[in-house]
Structures are given as C-alpha cells and as structure tokens.
Design an enzyme around this catalytic site. Sequence first.
Site, mmCIF file in Angstrom:
data_model
loop_
_atom_site.group_PDB
_atom_site.id
_atom_site.type_symbol
_atom_site.label_atom_id
_atom_site.label_comp_id
_atom_site.label_asym_id
_atom_site.label_seq_id
_atom_site.Cartn_x
_atom_site.Cartn_y
_atom_site.Cartn_z
ATOM 1 N N SER A 148 3.641 -3.408 -3.691
ATOM 2 C CA SER A 148 2.787 -3.591 -2.513
ATOM 3 C C SER A 148 1.776 -4.684 -2.807
ATOM 4 O O SER A 148 1.451 -4.963 -3.974
ATOM 5 C CB SER A 148 2.055 -2.283 -2.204
ATOM 6 O OG SER A 148 1.008 -2.481 -1.279
ATOM 7 N N TYR A 165 -3.477 4.798 -4.918
ATOM 8 C CA TYR A 165 -2.323 3.998 -4.493
ATOM 9 C C TYR A 165 -2.338 2.632 -5.167
ATOM 10 O O TYR A 165 -1.314 2.176 -5.693
ATOM 11 C CB TYR A 165 -2.329 3.846 -2.975
ATOM 12 C CG TYR A 165 -1.129 3.092 -2.431
ATOM 13 C CD1 TYR A 165 0.119 3.691 -2.405
ATOM 14 C CD2 TYR A 165 -1.260 1.796 -1.936
ATOM 15 C CE1 TYR A 165 1.226 3.012 -1.902
ATOM 16 C CE2 TYR A 165 -0.164 1.116 -1.435
ATOM 17 C CZ TYR A 165 1.074 1.726 -1.419
ATOM 18 O OH TYR A 165 2.165 1.040 -0.924
ATOM 19 N N LYS A 204 0.575 1.178 -7.765
ATOM 20 C CA LYS A 204 1.345 -0.040 -7.524
ATOM 21 C C LYS A 204 1.011 -1.125 -8.546
ATOM 22 O O LYS A 204 1.894 -1.889 -8.974
ATOM 23 C CB LYS A 204 1.099 -0.543 -6.099
ATOM 24 C CG LYS A 204 1.676 0.369 -5.024
ATOM 25 C CD LYS A 204 3.190 0.549 -5.176
ATOM 26 C CE LYS A 204 3.794 1.290 -3.997
ATOM 27 N NZ LYS A 204 5.274 1.436 -4.107
#
Length: 246
Positions: free
Chosen positions: A138, A151, A155
């Site tokens: 991402s 998150y 990533k």
Amino acid sequence: MVDEKSEFSGKSVLVTGAGKGIGLATARLAARRGAAVVAVSRSREDLESLSAEIGCRTLTADLADAEAARAAARDAQPVDFLVNCAGFTILESVLDVTVESFDQLMAVNTRAPLIFVQEYAKARIAAGKGGAVVNVSSMSAFTGFADHAAYCASKGGLDAMSRVMANELGPKGIRVNCVNPAITLTAMARKAWSDPEKSAPMLARMPLGRFLEPEEVAEVILFLLSDRASMVNGLSMPVDSGFKVT
C-alpha cells in the site's frame, strides 16, 4: 501487445485474498491471460462464485491463523507464481491502537505473506525452478496516515521483508516485488469514499484526479509476474496517480 489468451498459458497463479477487490481482479485477469488460478479466501461464498466464473481451484482459510495459512500455502503447491493480496485495516490512532488489533493486522498483512512465500519458494527450489512473487502492499508503507498506526506498520514491514526476500531468493531464480496502490475502489472503498467532502482532500493530492480501479492494479501485478519484468526484483511499485510525489 499482450496476448490476452496466452500470456500465462500453461502456468498457474496462486492468489490470496481472491474473493474481493484487487485479489478478485487479479484472479480474473490471470485467468483471462490463460493461467490456471488457485484462489485463497476466508469466504467460501466468494470462492464458490469465483470458481463458477473462471473455473479455478479454491482453498478456504483464515490467514490470521498461522497454522491455517501454512496448511493452505502447502496445499496450493505446486504453482508457478504467487500473489499475496489478502489484507485489511483497522482505524486506530497511535494512542488508541490495541495489542489485539496490531497483532491481527501483522498476522494477515505481514506474517501470512511470509508463510506463503516460504512454502512457495521451498516448492520451487525443490523442483529446480524459478518463479515470481508479488506482494500487494500500500502507499501506506510510505506515508504516515493518521489513524492507521498498525496498518502502516504492517505494510511498511511487508515492503522491507519483500526486499529481503528479493535478495535471498533472487539467486534461486525467484523474483519478489511489491505493488503499492493508493485508494482503490473496491466495494468497501466505494462506500468509504463516497462523500465528496471526505474524498476531496485526498483527490487533491492525486495528480490524475481520481482513485484507482482494482483492474488497474491487477494489470501491474500481472506485468511484474510476467517475463516482461524478468529483471525487476526488489521493487516497491507505487500505483498511486502520483500521490507519492505530491
């Protein structure tokens, strides 16, 4: 010019997170390009629908469970290519993120790709064959978005780990790359970003002026798997409208 029907003819592609979003688009595109698809998802209903559409082999597994992920990764072999697309997010700030949600995100977004690469690479090396892996990361790996503490960590870790994979597996003939999409209009994202007031600040940072479609990310994934990218290894490829450079 890509031959839609034969680019991956005689090859097989394993896609995790194939039930929805980018994973679904990747499975569909791989099948259109001639590949035999092995699809992994925790949703049996989604897999049944996909199998009816493209005739793929399916494996149901909750990738937050390390043993279930390992079993699915082993059962899927042998395959020629691997796409680690399964992932999710929980919106929590640095001050609010819980150990439980942090561990869940790391398990699915970072640990599961490691497990699948391990089983895939062991099978390819034992067979004396090379291959290619794409880990779907991402733009959050590059950017510290508020309320995305765990998150972004998951990533960012996936990107760093992928570079190690590329370094260690490259001599075995196995290439490993990441794709790093910006906001992609999966069914869930369409709802989340449907409010013009909410989406306007993000779109203002995207020079092409719109969010991505899952199919656009799938095209980059298939390119990185293909022989056209035969010397691309260890890359984190932004697919983000130029967000990273604004």
